[in-house]
Structure formats: C-alpha cells, structure tokens
Write a protein that holds these residues in place. Structure first.
Motif, PDB file in Angstrom:
ATOM      1  N   HIS A 302     -12.788  -3.328   8.689  1.00  0.00           N
ATOM      2  CA  HIS A 302     -11.634  -3.243   9.583  1.00  0.00           C
ATOM      3  C   HIS A 302     -11.715  -1.990  10.445  1.00  0.00           C
ATOM      4  O   HIS A 302     -12.518  -1.095  10.196  1.00  0.00           O
ATOM      5  CB  HIS A 302     -10.310  -3.327   8.813  1.00  0.00           C
ATOM      6  CG  HIS A 302     -10.043  -2.192   7.856  1.00  0.00           C
ATOM      7  ND1 HIS A 302     -10.847  -1.899   6.778  1.00  0.00           N
ATOM      8  CD2 HIS A 302      -9.030  -1.291   7.814  1.00  0.00           C
ATOM      9  CE1 HIS A 302     -10.341  -0.876   6.112  1.00  0.00           C
ATOM     10  NE2 HIS A 302      -9.251  -0.472   6.725  1.00  0.00           N
ATOM     11  N   HIS A 304     -10.351   0.909  11.057  1.00  0.00           N
ATOM     12  CA  HIS A 304      -9.757   2.224  10.796  1.00  0.00           C
ATOM     13  C   HIS A 304     -10.881   3.254  10.802  1.00  0.00           C
ATOM     14  O   HIS A 304     -12.025   2.928  10.466  1.00  0.00           O
ATOM     15  CB  HIS A 304      -9.029   2.222   9.435  1.00  0.00           C
ATOM     16  CG  HIS A 304      -7.680   1.561   9.505  1.00  0.00           C
ATOM     17  ND1 HIS A 304      -7.047   1.027   8.405  1.00  0.00           N
ATOM     18  CD2 HIS A 304      -6.853   1.357  10.556  1.00  0.00           C
ATOM     19  CE1 HIS A 304      -5.882   0.517   8.774  1.00  0.00           C
ATOM     20  NE2 HIS A 304      -5.738   0.701  10.076  1.00  0.00           N
ATOM     21  N   HIS A 307     -13.600   3.555   8.266  1.00  0.00           N
ATOM     22  CA  HIS A 307     -14.466   2.384   8.040  1.00  0.00           C
ATOM     23  C   HIS A 307     -15.372   2.114   9.247  1.00  0.00           C
ATOM     24  O   HIS A 307     -16.404   1.449   9.108  1.00  0.00           O
ATOM     25  CB  HIS A 307     -13.613   1.154   7.706  1.00  0.00           C
ATOM     26  CG  HIS A 307     -12.791   1.353   6.468  1.00  0.00           C
ATOM     27  ND1 HIS A 307     -13.160   0.870   5.235  1.00  0.00           N
ATOM     28  CD2 HIS A 307     -11.635   2.040   6.268  1.00  0.00           C
ATOM     29  CE1 HIS A 307     -12.256   1.233   4.332  1.00  0.00           C
ATOM     30  NE2 HIS A 307     -11.318   1.939   4.939  1.00  0.00           N
ATOM     31  N   GLU A 374      -1.882  -3.384   5.201  1.00  0.00           N
ATOM     32  CA  GLU A 374      -2.520  -2.078   5.427  1.00  0.00           C
ATOM     33  C   GLU A 374      -2.581  -1.716   6.906  1.00  0.00           C
ATOM     34  O   GLU A 374      -3.277  -0.797   7.295  1.00  0.00           O
ATOM     35  CB  GLU A 374      -3.921  -2.059   4.785  1.00  0.00           C
ATOM     36  CG  GLU A 374      -4.355  -0.696   4.275  1.00  0.00           C
ATOM     37  CD  GLU A 374      -5.351   0.026   5.183  1.00  0.00           C
ATOM     38  OE1 GLU A 374      -5.332   1.252   5.210  1.00  0.00           O
ATOM     39  OE2 GLU A 374      -6.145  -0.630   5.857  1.00  0.00           O
ATOM     40  N   ASP A 400      -9.374  -2.286   2.077  1.00  0.00           N
ATOM     41  CA  ASP A 400      -7.986  -1.859   1.860  1.00  0.00           C
ATOM     42  C   ASP A 400      -7.014  -3.037   1.791  1.00  0.00           C
ATOM     43  O   ASP A 400      -5.800  -2.844   1.970  1.00  0.00           O
ATOM     44  CB  ASP A 400      -7.567  -0.918   3.005  1.00  0.00           C
ATOM     45  CG  ASP A 400      -8.389   0.358   3.028  1.00  0.00           C
ATOM     46  OD1 ASP A 400      -8.823   0.803   1.953  1.00  0.00           O
ATOM     47  OD2 ASP A 400      -8.602   0.914   4.122  1.00  0.00           O
TER      48      ASP A 400
HETATM   49 FE   LIG Z   1      -7.675   0.967   6.270  1.00  0.00          FE
END
Ligand SMILES: [Fe+2]
Ligand SMILES: [Fe+2]
Length: 533
Positions: A302, A304, A307, A374, A400
């Motif tokens: 994802h 973020h 990551h 999340e 997550d």
């Molecule tokens: Fe995350």
C-alpha cells in the motif's frame, strides 16, 4: 588516480529530495505534491522562521514525536527562510494548483447540491480546467477526479524539484522526514539529477560493480571543491559476495518492518522494500548486501511512506524486473495511482494486480487480497494483502490490514482455504487522519473527528480472528516500525505499555497456548520452509 576502480561504500546515505524535502510518494503526483508543498512544507517553514525555539523544544519532547517541528535546534532560520523563498519563487504553478484544488472543493461544497454538475465546469479554476471530472456518488455527495496521466504531462509535473543528498551514515538516527527539510552542509553532496535519470542506476550499481574514479566524477558532475568529499564515499574494497538460496523450498528473510525477501527455485520476491544501510550497530540486520543480483518481483502492499520508500526503491531499481502494486480508485486526490508514481521515478514493468487476481509462475503464484481500513476511512483503493503460494505452502502478507469486518475473512477462507503462515501488522493505535492526509483537506476537520479516523491496523481481537479463520500454523507480527533505522520515516517509539505491544503480546500468547508458533519480528530473521511438493 582517475583510473582507480571504486565501489560506493555501503554506508553512503542517498536521500531523494523534492525541493530539499525528503521525497515520498505524495510528492510525485502534481496534485498531492502541490497540497503538501503549501499545507505542510511552507507552513512548517513559516512556523520555524517565526518561532525557532518552539521547534527546538518540541523535538526534544517525546510526546510531540512525529509532530510538525524542524529538527535543527532553532539555529538555521536564515537557511530555512532562503529555502521557503526559493520554493515560492520556483514553484508558482504548484502554489496555483494547490489554491485551485481548494477553490474547486469550495465551489462543490457551495453549489453542488444534487443537480447537474455541468454548470460547475465553467466555475472550475482555470488551472484545473480539462484536468478534472466532476462527479457525485449515488448519495449526491460531490467530488472530483483528476485525469492523472494528463496532469503528469503538464507543467505541474516538474522534475527540476528532484535531487539527491549524499552523505556518510554511521548510525540509525536521522531527522523525521515529514517535518525536517534537508539543508546543505560541507559533509553533504547535493546530486542534482531527477529520479528517473539513468545515472541513478549507474550510481547504485557501484555498490557491486566498480568503475574508474574519472568516470564516476564525470557521471555525477562533481565539481573540484566536492571532489574530496565524493571520493570519500567510494572505496576500492569490494562488497562480500552474495550467495542466493538454491535449496529446496523457500527461504524467507525479514529485513525489518514489512520488508521480506522470499527466495525459491531461482526466483526472488521482495515485499515492501525498506533497507537499512550497512554500518556497525547493536541491532543485527540484513541490508543491501543481502539482496540477490536480480529480483524478479517487488511487491508493494500500500501507498504509505513506510511501505513505498523511494530511497530503497531507487537503490534497487536496476536489479528489479517487475513491481506488483495495487491499483487506485481512479484519480481521487487522496488515492493517486502508484503505478504512475513508480513509472515517473523510473521503475519499469509496474504491474497492477486487482483484488482476487493471481499472477502465476512455475510452482507458485501470488494473489492480491482485499485490505480493509488503516486509511482513516478515506476512499483509497491502493492497498492489497498478498497470498503467496509455493508448492503446497501458502504465506499471507497482510501488511497493515485492519480486520474491520470478519465476514471478509470468512469469504476469503472459502476461496483460499488454510494458510501456513500469516504476517500481520498490529499498529493498532495509528496516527490520526491529518497526520498523513491533512494537507489534502481543504476544510478544517474537527479534532474529535480527526482523532476517531486513524491509520490503525488490527488489534488483538481482530488479529486472532484472522489467525483462527485461516487455521494458520505460524503467525508473525511485523510492520511495527520498531527497528531503530525506521525512526526517520515512522517516528514511532513504543514501550511495553503501548497498546500495539500489549495487543500483539496477547496474540502471541494466545497462539502459543494453542500450540501454534507466533512471534513479533524485530531486526532480522531467517526461516527455511523446505518441504514442498
Ligand atoms: Fe500503512
Ligand atoms: Fe505500515
């Protein structure tokens, strides 16, 4: 001396920058970059210039960890003022774009009440005309989407903002990336090339293949006064050779956070690449030196910053054959296309794998699974868990994922059956919505609302439900941001009393009491899964 063959030392930090701010994935799409520029960077810089001592005190206060405070001890006001002024001078089109987004939101809030949106195209700010489509959801809530590929072709996408800052790194401490811009100093070399430049690959190939100093100097356009500094980043000493796993089955290695390398029958797969550099430390770790020469698939769960780390992705770009990413929802501000972002930073062969889609190779496959939560309940589709099958073994990388709805896993179980090992993040407190997405909001949000909308992963109840549902024999809690080299992107420090630690301890105890294996990963870990049909 120009003919000396030299390698790049393994402890040379190369931070990608966007106008001297640490570059993360929202600083590539023009719209999110514009909003972060005006609502994060300029605001933090203004605040520091007005009250440097407030910032100096705040960064020492553990309760304010991760807050919008510049970590330069209050002493670099003139340089920050110069950066702010230069940013305003150099990026007027991004200032305009950010203001236009706010104006369009305001127009929609005021005028879009359920009737046709057609008249509002005339009222759309000129900067956005032709780059957006105005839409309602089925409940008449108005919104707009960007025609993302076109926006990248416009003057709003400006590679001249991109550069790299190189320096020697001797420890884990680095200033938090969302709050502290990187300022020049005598020990830093500012490499002014954009991320998609092929010299980036040449530079990082130097980690394993030496080149003559004369060539390196020319390639990096090193001026006479920077020669000694850049020469000190290089060494004639080759790195230790890497031996790829050639045994039966799979070897997986945990590199910290959500970064895991799988090696199996000549195929290498790397999840959420986030690497530490190589230097002396009390916490043992795998680093770049523990990567194979070629990585068949990088998988990103994802969008973020812990990551999708450009700093690592750009280092390994030259050895990556394919990158698997989740698709986005089609141009909404908060959910830019990761495929387009990665292509813009020069990554090749970016493959979008949709929910429940499978990509196969000989004796194995990867299936993209739904990932709920999340993301502060924002309409963000760019997230996926991954099920990897090798022979008769299955591993679930849930990142997550927050188990907001156990019925999802009931449905998934019917499709995929039991799983041998689950990797699950349990950052169950999570930061409030505005911590990451605040700059995208054009209307103030109430504090109570903000606090309720968190970037939170699964707690004990949610996690144990997933483990039970899939009858998982092994459970690994990961992606907890606890490795010391992650502080600069996560800004998280847990104690034994912190809820994510308490909840994950409960999960581990519960699994162990059932005779299942479970642990929270930290630092490094290697496991061989040998029995494969
Ligand atoms: Fe995350
Ligand atoms: Fe995370």
């Amino acid at each position: 001396m120009n003919n000396d063959y030299l390698f790049l030392r393994p402890n040379i930090q190369v931070e990608p920058l966007f106008d001297c701010w640490y570059a993360w994935s929202h600083l590539i799409p023009p719209a999110t970059a514009a909003r972060n520029l005006t609502e994060r960077h300029l605001k933090i810089m203004d605040s520091y210039i007005n009250s440097p001592q407030v910032h100096a005190n705040a960064v020492k206060n553990p309760k304010l960890l991760g807050g919008p405070f510049i970590d330069y001890g209050g002493e670099r006001v003139a340089e920050i003022a110069a950066l702010r002024d230069q940013t305003k001078r150099m990026r007027p089109h991004l200032l305009e774009l950010s203001a236009a987004i706010a104006a369009l939101d305001d127009t929609l809030r005021t005028h879009a009440k359920g009737s046709s949106l057609q008249p509002l195209y005339n009222m759309t700010p000129d900067a956005l005309k032709g780059y957006v489509e105005l839409v309602y959801d089925l409940n008449n809530n108005p919104s707009f989407r960007f025609i993302e590929p076109l926006l990248y072709q416009s003057h709003y996408y400006d590679r001249s903002a991109q550069s790299f800052m190189m320096s020697v790194l001797t420890g884990d401490d680095r200033p938090f990336v969302l709050s502290t811009p990187r300022l020049a100093s005598d020990s830093l070399f500012h490499l002014r090339i954009p991320f998609d430049d092929e010299r980036v690959d040449h530079l990082f190939r130097l980690k394993s293949v030496p080149r003559p100093w004369g060539e390196i100097k020319e390639m990096l356009e090193v001026s006479e006064e920077s020669e000694a500094l850049v020469r000190s980043f290089l060494t004639p000493e080759p790195p230790p050779p890497y031996s790829p796993y050639r045994g039966r089955g799979v070897r997986w290695r945990y590199f910290g956070h959500a970064c895991i390398l799988l090696e199996m029958s000549g195929l290498a797969m790397l999840f959420d690449p986030v690497l530490s550099y190589t230097y002396q430390s009390d916490v043992s770790r795998y680093t770049y030196l523990n990567l194979p020469d070629s990585i068949d698939y990088v998988v990103i769960t994802h969008n973020h910053q812990d990551h999708v780390l450009f700093e690592t992705l750009l280092q390994i770009r030259h050895k990556v054959k394919n990158i698997i990413v989740p698709p986005n929802s089609g141009g909404f501000l908060q959910d830019p296309s990761l495929k387009l972002i990665l292509k813009r930073i020069g990554c090749r062969n970016v493959i979008e794998l949709n929910e429940m889609e499978t990509l196969e190779w000989e004796n194995g496959s990867i299936t993209s699974l739904p990932f709920l939560g999340e993301h502060s309940d924002l309409n963000i589709r760019c997230k996926a868990a991954s099920l990897v099958r090798v022979g008769n073994r299955s591993l679930l990388f849930a990142a997550d994922s927050c188990n907001l709805e156990p019925r999802l896993y009931e449905h998934l179980y019917r499709q995929i059956g039991e799983i041998d090992a689950i990797f699950l993040g349990m950052e169950c407190d999570g930061a409030p919505l505005t911590w990451l997405y605040g700059p995208l909001l054009t209307k103030k949000i109430e504090r109570a609302v903000d606090e309720s909308r968190r970037l939170a992963g699964s707690n004990f109840e949610q996690a144990i439900d997933i483990v039970r549902r899939f009858n998982s024999k092994s459970t690994f809690v990961y992606a907890m941001g606890q490795e010391p080299w992650l502080g600069y992107i996560m800004s998280l420090k847990y104690t034994e009393q912190s809820r994510p630690i308490v909840e994950s301890n409960r999960l581990i105890q519960e699994c162990l009491s059932q005779g299942l294996s479970a642990e929270r990963l930290f630092g490094e870990k290697e496991i061989l899964i040998e029995q494969i049909n």
